[in-house]
Design an enzyme around this catalytic site. Structure first.
Site, PDB file in Angstrom:
ATOM      1  N   PHE A 282       0.828  -1.212   0.000  1.00 42.26           N
ATOM      2  CA  PHE A 282       0.000   0.000   0.000  1.00 42.26           C
ATOM      3  C   PHE A 282       0.871   1.275   0.000  1.00 42.26           C
ATOM      4  O   PHE A 282       0.942   1.992  -1.017  1.00 42.26           O
ATOM      5  CB  PHE A 282      -0.923  -0.089   1.222  1.00 42.26           C
TER       6      PHE A 282
ATOM      7  N   ASP B 167       9.568  -7.622  -3.210  1.00 44.00           N
ATOM      8  CA  ASP B 167       8.308  -7.866  -2.501  1.00 44.00           C
ATOM      9  C   ASP B 167       7.932  -9.318  -2.726  1.00 44.00           C
ATOM     10  O   ASP B 167       7.920  -9.793  -3.867  1.00 44.00           O
ATOM     11  CB  ASP B 167       7.208  -6.923  -3.030  1.00 44.00           C
TER      12      ASP B 167
ATOM     13  N   GLY C 100       1.169  -7.521  -0.858  1.00 47.59           N
ATOM     14  CA  GLY C 100       1.258  -6.590  -1.979  1.00 47.59           C
ATOM     15  C   GLY C 100       0.732  -7.224  -3.265  1.00 47.59           C
ATOM     16  O   GLY C 100       0.471  -8.425  -3.315  1.00 47.59           O
TER      17      GLY C 100
ATOM     18  N   TYR D  90       3.318  -7.801  16.564  1.00 45.08           N
ATOM     19  CA  TYR D  90       3.672  -6.993  15.386  1.00 45.08           C
ATOM     20  C   TYR D  90       4.437  -5.759  15.844  1.00 45.08           C
ATOM     21  O   TYR D  90       5.523  -5.454  15.345  1.00 45.08           O
ATOM     22  CB  TYR D  90       2.391  -6.576  14.661  1.00 45.08           C
TER      23      TYR D  90
HETATM   24  N1  LIG Z   1      -0.588   1.291   6.617  1.00 43.37           N
HETATM   25  C1  LIG Z   1      -0.432   1.916   7.746  1.00 43.37           C
HETATM   26  O1  LIG Z   1      -1.369   2.530   8.263  1.00 43.37           O
HETATM   27  C2  LIG Z   1       0.899   1.957   8.450  1.00 43.37           C
HETATM   28  C3  LIG Z   1       0.974   2.649   9.649  1.00 43.37           C
HETATM   29  C4  LIG Z   1       2.186   2.694  10.309  1.00 43.37           C
HETATM   30  C5  LIG Z   1       3.295   2.092   9.771  1.00 43.37           C
HETATM   31  N2  LIG Z   1       3.189   1.429   8.607  1.00 43.37           N
HETATM   32  C6  LIG Z   1       4.412   0.812   8.097  1.00 43.37           C
HETATM   33  O2  LIG Z   1       4.582   1.192   6.735  1.00 43.37           O
HETATM   34  C7  LIG Z   1       5.165   0.111   6.008  1.00 43.37           C
HETATM   35  C8  LIG Z   1       4.302  -0.235   4.819  1.00 43.37           C
HETATM   36  O3  LIG Z   1       3.013  -0.652   5.285  1.00 43.37           O
HETATM   37  P1  LIG Z   1       1.792  -0.912   4.322  1.00 43.37           P
HETATM   38  O4  LIG Z   1       0.576  -0.444   4.990  1.00 43.37           O
HETATM   39  O5  LIG Z   1       2.121  -0.438   2.976  1.00 43.37           O
HETATM   40  O6  LIG Z   1       1.744  -2.501   4.370  1.00 43.37           O
HETATM   41  P2  LIG Z   1       1.486  -3.536   3.175  1.00 43.37           P
HETATM   42  O7  LIG Z   1       1.226  -4.837   3.842  1.00 43.37           O
HETATM   43  O8  LIG Z   1       0.499  -3.018   2.203  1.00 43.37           O
HETATM   44  O9  LIG Z   1       2.909  -3.547   2.473  1.00 43.37           O
HETATM   45  C9  LIG Z   1       3.969  -4.309   2.965  1.00 43.37           C
HETATM   46  C10 LIG Z   1       4.570  -5.059   1.805  1.00 43.37           C
HETATM   47  O10 LIG Z   1       5.642  -5.866   2.277  1.00 43.37           O
HETATM   48  C11 LIG Z   1       5.597  -7.098   1.559  1.00 43.37           C
HETATM   49  N3  LIG Z   1       6.359  -8.078   2.354  1.00 43.37           N
HETATM   50  C12 LIG Z   1       6.017  -8.660   3.526  1.00 43.37           C
HETATM   51  N4  LIG Z   1       6.996  -9.477   3.947  1.00 43.37           N
HETATM   52  C13 LIG Z   1       7.992  -9.390   3.016  1.00 43.37           C
HETATM   53  C14 LIG Z   1       9.248  -9.978   2.869  1.00 43.37           C
HETATM   54  N5  LIG Z   1       9.715 -10.827   3.813  1.00 43.37           N
HETATM   55  N6  LIG Z   1       9.994  -9.686   1.783  1.00 43.37           N
HETATM   56  C15 LIG Z   1       9.533  -8.830   0.832  1.00 43.37           C
HETATM   57  N7  LIG Z   1       8.322  -8.228   0.913  1.00 43.37           N
HETATM   58  C16 LIG Z   1       7.575  -8.492   1.997  1.00 43.37           C
HETATM   59  C17 LIG Z   1       4.124  -7.394   1.391  1.00 43.37           C
HETATM   60  O11 LIG Z   1       3.851  -8.277   0.330  1.00 43.37           O
HETATM   61  C18 LIG Z   1       3.578  -6.000   1.131  1.00 43.37           C
HETATM   62  O12 LIG Z   1       3.549  -5.705  -0.262  1.00 43.37           O
HETATM   63  C19 LIG Z   1       5.321  -1.036   7.006  1.00 43.37           C
HETATM   64  O13 LIG Z   1       6.629  -1.055   7.498  1.00 43.37           O
HETATM   65  C20 LIG Z   1       4.346  -0.706   8.105  1.00 43.37           C
HETATM   66  O14 LIG Z   1       4.757  -1.236   9.347  1.00 43.37           O
HETATM   67  C21 LIG Z   1       2.002   1.334   7.920  1.00 43.37           C
END
Ligand SMILES: NC(=O)c1ccc[n+]([C@@H]2O[C@H](COP(=O)([O-])OP(=O)(O)OC[C@H]3O[C@@H](n4cnc5c(N)ncnc54)[C@H](O)[C@@H]3O)[C@@H](O)[C@H]2O)c1
Length: 319
Positions: free
Chosen positions: A20, A41, A46, A150
């Protein structure tokens, strides 16, 4: 503060870049002139669809691989002279309720950075590392008291980043987004965020659900605002520092679901479900630090929500 090379003209790696926030960041880095954006990824959550715009630019390389496998990550760095890494990869918060022992770690990257393989690391933390607010608004000095596995994994990664900076003088900083919403957020199954799943339920003729009494609050930020802030923070963030990327208002889950129902013209039943164990009660952030560092632009929540719901409606229609 270490002087950083501009993004324009560089090869940049985004771990979790098909997710995202990561996919919006990829679009932004390409718009800012990155020579190539490399994504690793494993498509755990994703989707390649999220990278359709980036793909069309011709400046994207996607590795469908796991960033936690040392040899996979090393291979990516062998193929590309990467200067900067944005570490977005994560297993979603909700997944930790199913499989607690699976938090994503930053150690792989930090070890490569310590050996001089790339210059700068922008690591993505989360507001969840603070746990429920001890005081509000929560600033960067708020105690880190993670309540979920988490958040504990994310807090451990933060500490690892900070210790590598102190011990090995690597150039790394931490951005700490609060609750993001916007197009491309996963709407499917147990790992969905509250806004997309509610929108999708209504679009598919289902009923919105509230866990607990709905008074739990979150600080909702539009995803393009987060990405814009990160692009502006990159040249100015001090090594080893963390910064909240948040709005300075909060909405309860019940309020948000009410706004979604109104916007989508739904006036049916809202189903009540038991509260999730260890869910944090309240998350209202201070964004004084980020405002002091950059020209910080925020989209009003009602405008961002409207755009987001319109995006889901169009996606639902095109299925
Ligand atoms: N969405 C939110 O509200 C939010 C809030 C605070 C922090 N974050 C942080 O922002 C970052 C992105 O979050 P997001 O919401 O886009 O999450 P998301 O789950 O949409 O994206 C994370 C991506 O990481 C990939 N992934 C997971 N494990 C993996 C691995 N071992 N190797 C390669 N790819 C891997 C997933 O396929 C996914 O595409 C994260 O670090 C999350 O902790 C997000």
């Amino acid at each position: 503060m270490k002087r950083r090379d501009a993004i324009a003209g560089q090869e940049v790696l985004v771990t979790g870049g098909a997710g995202f926030i990561g996919s919006h960041l990829v679009d932004r880095l390409i718009a800012d002139g990155a020579r190539r954006v490399v994504v690793i990824d494993n498509l755990f959550l994703g989707a390649e669809d999220n990278l359709a715009d980036a793909e069309r630019s011709g400046n994207l390389v996607l590795y469908r691989d796991d960033a936690e496998i040392t040899s996979s990550l090393a291979y990516v760095f062998e193929q590309h002279p990467i200067g900067v890494v944005f570490n977005c990869a994560t297993k979603a918060l909700n997944y930790s309720f199913l499989n607690p022992a699976n938090a994503f770690s930053a150690l792989n990257l930090l070890e490569l950075q310590r050996r001089g393989v790339f210059k700068t690391l922008c690591h993505f933390s989360t507001s969840e590392v603070y746990g429920s607010a001890v005081y509000e608004p929560m600033d960067e000095a708020h105690p880190r008291q993670p309540t979920t596995t988490y958040a504990a994994g994310k807090a451990a990664a933060d500490l690892a980043v900070e210790s590598y900076v102190r011990m090995f003088d690597v150039d790394a900083f931490i951005v700490r987004p609060f609750n993001n919403y916007g197009p491309r957020q996963n709407h499917r199954g147990l790992l969905a965020g509250v806004i997309p799943i509610t929108a999708w339920r209504i679009l598919s003729g289902g009923k919105p659900e509230i866990h607990g009494d709905g008074t739990q609050t979150r600080d909702f930020i539009f995803v393009r605002d987060t990405v814009d802030a990160i692009a502006r923070l990159y040249p100015v963030m001090q090594t080893g520092r963390s910064v909240n990327v948040s709005t300075d208002n909060e909405f309860s889950i019940a309020q948000v679901i009410g706004m979604i129902c109104r916007e989508m013209g739904y006036d049916g039943e809202i189903v009540r479900k038991p509260a999730r164990k260890a869910d944090v009660e309240s998350h209202c952030a201070s964004n004084a630090e980020v405002r002091s560092l950059i020209d910080y632009q925020l989209t009003p929540f009602d405008a961002g929500l409207k755009e987001t719901l319109a995006w889901y409606a169009a996606r639902f229609k095109s299925r």
